[in-house]
Design an enzyme around this catalytic site. Structure first.
Site, short mmCIF file in Angstrom:
data_model
loop_
_atom_site.label_atom_id
_atom_site.label_comp_id
_atom_site.label_asym_id
_atom_site.label_seq_id
_atom_site.Cartn_x
_atom_site.Cartn_y
_atom_site.Cartn_z
N ASN A 10 43.52 16.19 72.47
CA ASN A 10 44.37 17.25 73.23
C ASN A 10 44.64 16.63 74.55
OD1 ASN A 10 45.21 19.27 74.81
ND2 ASN A 10 43.55 20.71 74.41
N ARG A 94 47.09 18.03 69.45
CA ARG A 94 47.85 19.07 70.11
C ARG A 94 49.19 18.43 70.52
NH1 ARG A 94 47.26 21.63 76.20
NH2 ARG A 94 48.67 23.41 75.77
N HIS A 183 50.79 27.38 74.50
CA HIS A 183 49.44 27.85 74.41
C HIS A 183 49.30 28.70 72.84
CE1 HIS A 183 49.28 27.85 78.90
NE2 HIS A 183 48.59 26.64 78.38
N GLY A 213 44.22 29.47 82.38
CA GLY A 213 43.69 28.08 82.64
C GLY A 213 44.56 27.59 83.83
N GLY A 215 47.33 25.78 83.47
CA GLY A 215 48.62 26.41 82.95
C GLY A 215 48.23 27.91 82.62
N ARG A 244 52.24 25.41 89.13
CA ARG A 244 53.62 25.91 88.65
C ARG A 244 53.81 27.33 89.21
NH1 ARG A 244 52.62 24.83 82.35
NH2 ARG A 244 50.82 23.19 82.98
N ASP A 285 42.09 25.53 92.16
CA ASP A 285 40.87 25.82 91.45
C ASP A 285 40.38 27.00 91.95
OD1 ASP A 285 38.18 26.19 90.74
OD2 ASP A 285 38.22 24.10 90.17
N MET A 286 40.12 28.37 91.07
CA MET A 286 40.09 29.63 91.36
C MET A 286 38.56 29.55 92.07
SD MET A 286 41.11 32.46 91.44
CE MET A 286 42.72 32.31 90.67
N VAL A 334 39.98 30.21 84.03
CA VAL A 334 39.98 31.32 84.77
C VAL A 334 39.66 32.64 84.02
CG1 VAL A 334 41.14 32.67 86.54
CG2 VAL A 334 41.73 30.11 86.42
N ASN A 337 35.83 32.81 83.33
CA ASN A 337 34.70 32.51 84.15
C ASN A 337 34.84 33.33 85.51
OD1 ASN A 337 33.37 30.39 82.74
ND2 ASN A 337 35.39 29.16 82.75
N GLU A 390 40.74 25.89 71.37
CA GLU A 390 41.97 25.07 70.58
C GLU A 390 41.37 23.82 69.93
OE1 GLU A 390 43.38 25.08 75.15
OE2 GLU A 390 45.41 25.27 74.07
N1 LIG Z 1 33.61 29.09 86.90
C1 LIG Z 1 34.53 29.27 87.13
N2 LIG Z 1 35.18 30.37 88.12
C2 LIG Z 1 36.53 30.44 88.23
N3 LIG Z 1 37.53 29.59 87.89
C3 LIG Z 1 36.99 28.74 87.16
C4 LIG Z 1 35.85 28.18 86.82
N4 LIG Z 1 35.76 27.45 85.95
C5 LIG Z 1 36.99 26.89 85.72
N5 LIG Z 1 37.93 27.45 86.58
C6 LIG Z 1 39.40 27.59 86.56
O1 LIG Z 1 39.83 27.16 85.41
C7 LIG Z 1 40.63 26.08 85.60
C8 LIG Z 1 40.85 25.01 84.46
O2 LIG Z 1 41.07 25.97 83.16
P1 LIG Z 1 41.41 25.15 81.78
O3 LIG Z 1 41.44 26.12 80.85
O4 LIG Z 1 40.29 24.32 81.49
O5 LIG Z 1 42.63 24.42 82.18
P2 LIG Z 1 43.70 23.42 81.47
O6 LIG Z 1 43.17 23.40 80.04
O7 LIG Z 1 44.94 23.77 81.62
O8 LIG Z 1 43.04 22.02 82.00
C9 LIG Z 1 40.46 25.39 86.76
O9 LIG Z 1 41.35 24.95 87.55
C10 LIG Z 1 39.70 26.47 87.81
O10 LIG Z 1 40.76 27.11 88.37
C1 LIG Z 2 51.79 24.34 77.66
C2 LIG Z 2 50.77 24.23 78.84
O1 LIG Z 2 51.13 24.76 80.02
O2 LIG Z 2 49.66 23.56 78.72
P1 LIG Z 2 48.34 23.36 79.84
O3 LIG Z 2 47.93 24.44 80.19
O4 LIG Z 2 47.24 22.41 78.98
O5 LIG Z 2 48.98 22.54 80.87
MG LIG Z 3 44.54 24.23 78.41
#
Ligand SMILES: Nc1ncnc2c1ncn2[C@@H]1O[C@H](COP(=O)(O)OP(=O)(O)O)[C@@H](O)[C@H]1O
Ligand SMILES: CC(=O)OP(=O)(O)O
Ligand SMILES: [Mg+2]
Length: 411
Positions: A10, A94, A183, A213, A215, A244, A285-286, A334, A337, A390
């Site tokens: 991925n 992916r 997604h 997430g 995204g 974004r 980061d949330m 997000v 969690n 995924e």
């Molecule tokens: N324990 C948590 N509490 C709140 N938000 C979280 C926690 N762990 C991760 N996150 C959020 O999840 C985001 C990452 O999500 P993820 O689905 O892994 O994203 P991606 O696949 O796009 O990299 C982080 O930027 C953060 O905002």
């Molecule tokens: C399509 C897309 O936004 O993917 P990611 O969340 O991995 O950035």
């Molecule tokens: Mg993702």
């Protein structure tokens, strides 16, 4: 020896996640992540799950995705799980944008690579990384089947009235301008798992899936088929994301070009990389945003409120699109969690049949693992947390394609 393992890649804009799965029992043999690709201090973390060995970490410069993948392959090799192992059946990739060309997972050949390359302008952050993943893997083991699993596939069932923008039809068609959605692997997996959680057949269930997430996107799924989703031509439309903007009046672009003197590329970079939560408050980061809110930080509070407001608008919209909603499912970093995000997203929506049980929503530890309900008993619409996977879904699709088996059901 039968080949029963699948390696899943991925590749994101600045990271690569990988997992090696044994498909006979769906066990994970190894998992890893390369982050901050292209920076001086990239970091690779590799966990050899099969041997129960220690997690290993490498901090060094991985200049591009090819370097990152080669390093990941070395780590697998060190565990005796290299890309030339006879047990490996295929690699599943992916691929974010498949346009309208790919309505199912596809074995990669030169034509498929050319089509993924043609779609780079509509997924500039993602498709180039996905391409490098495929071509590097081809060099590392030229004989191995490579399967592309597209983020867009699940959304190809959207009806025309949801997929078309209201712009001149000839112009739109000439340039393939329409809503594709992304997604999809996650939306497909989570909607199916939500039906299982409810003890129902996916064909009988209507679900709103919130993939939150870095995204983020939301989809309306009727009886296992996507009928609408928030991302469009590119992964920029829809929800407020980490970096974004999501939905804006398209005239914002003309205004910034004409009045602020920005180039189109500068606006592209602004909306994709310097907007969303990071643009609003400096953090994406949330966890950090919630910490700042607890300390009384007003900018973090406003960013959170804008993020939540957009989610609530889409929940309302998709209630209307579906007519009858059985469940709202939260997933991704997000969604899985952050209890405050889930609580705020559904607060005061009793009129739509939605409610959150505070204790279930705030649960931690073993009670907060796996798919679970967070709505009070008897709620008309179930609210659920359903962790996405995924990688497992991509592995299933890949293995099914190379063995001719049925991709589902998952556990
Ligand atoms: N324990 C948590 N509490 C709140 N938000 C979280 C926690 N762990 C991760 N996150 C959020 O999840 C985001 C990452 O999500 P993820 O689905 O892994 O994203 P991606 O696949 O796009 O990299 C982080 O930027 C953060 O905002
Ligand atoms: C399509 C897309 O936004 O993917 P990611 O969340 O991995 O950035
Ligand atoms: Mg993702």
């Amino acid at each position: 020896m039968t080949a029963t393992r699948v390696l899943v890649l991925n590749s994101g804009s600045s990271s690569v996640k990988y997992q090696l799965l044994e498909m006979t029992d769906e066990s994970r043999l190894a998992a890893g992540l390369v982050e901050r690709i292209g920076e001086r201090q990239s970091r690779l973390t590799h966990t050899p799950l099969a041997t129960g060995g220690e997690r290993r970490e490498r901090v060094e410069e991985f200049a591009d995705h090819e370097a990152a993948l080669r390093a990941a392959a070395e780590e697998l090799e060190a565990d005796g799980l290299g890309l030339d192992a006879p047990e490996l059946a295929a690699i599943g990739h992916r691929v974010v944008h498949g346009g309208r060309s790919f309505t199912r997972p596809t074995l990669v050949d030169d034509d498929v690579l050319a089509e993924i390359r043609r779609l780079v302008p509509v997924a500039p952050l993602h498709n180039p990384a996905n391409l490098t993943g495929i071509t590097t893997a081809q060099v590392l083991n030229p004989g191995l089947p490579q399967v592309a699993v597209f983020d867009t596939t699940f959304h190809t069932t959207m009806p025309e009235h949801a997929a078309r923008y209201a712009i001149d039809v000839e112009t739109a068609d000439a340039h393939r301008v329409r809503r594709y959605g992304f997604h999809g692997t996650s939306h497909a997996y989570v909607s199916r798992r939500t039906a299982e959680l409810l003890g129902a057949d996916p064909a009988d269930v209507n679900v709103i899936v919130l993939h939150l997430g870095n995204g983020a996107s939301v989809s309306a799924v009727r009886g296992g088929r996507c009928v609408d989703t928030s991302m469009g031509l590119t992964p920029l439309e829809g929800l407020v994301m980490g970096t974004r903007s999501g939905d804006v009046d398209p005239a914002v672009v003309f205004h910034l070009v004409r009045v602020a003197g920005m180039t189109v590329d500068e606006v592209d970079e602004l909306l994709n990389k310097r907007s969303g939560l990071v643009g609003l408050c400096g953090d994406n980061d949330m966890r950090e945003i919630r910490r700042r809110i607890e300390e009384g930080d007003e900018r973090a509070r406003l960013a959170f409120d804008i993020y939540i407001h957009r989610i609530r608008k889409y929940i309302g919209a998709y209630c209307a699109v579906l007519g009858r909603v059985d469940a709202v499912a939260f997933t991704a970093g997000v969604g899985e969690n952050s209890p405050p995000v889930r609580e705020a997203a559904l607060a005061g929506l009793e009129g739509l049949g939605l409610a959150v049980d505070p204790a279930a929503n705030a649960a931690e530890g073993p009670a907060a693992e796996g798919p679970r309900l967070i709505s009070p008993r008897g709620a008309r619409v179930a609210a659920a947390v359903v962790p996405t996977d995924e990688e497992l879904e991509i592995a299933h699709q890949t293995y099914a394609l190379v063995t001719g088996a049925d991709a589902h059901r998952t556990a």
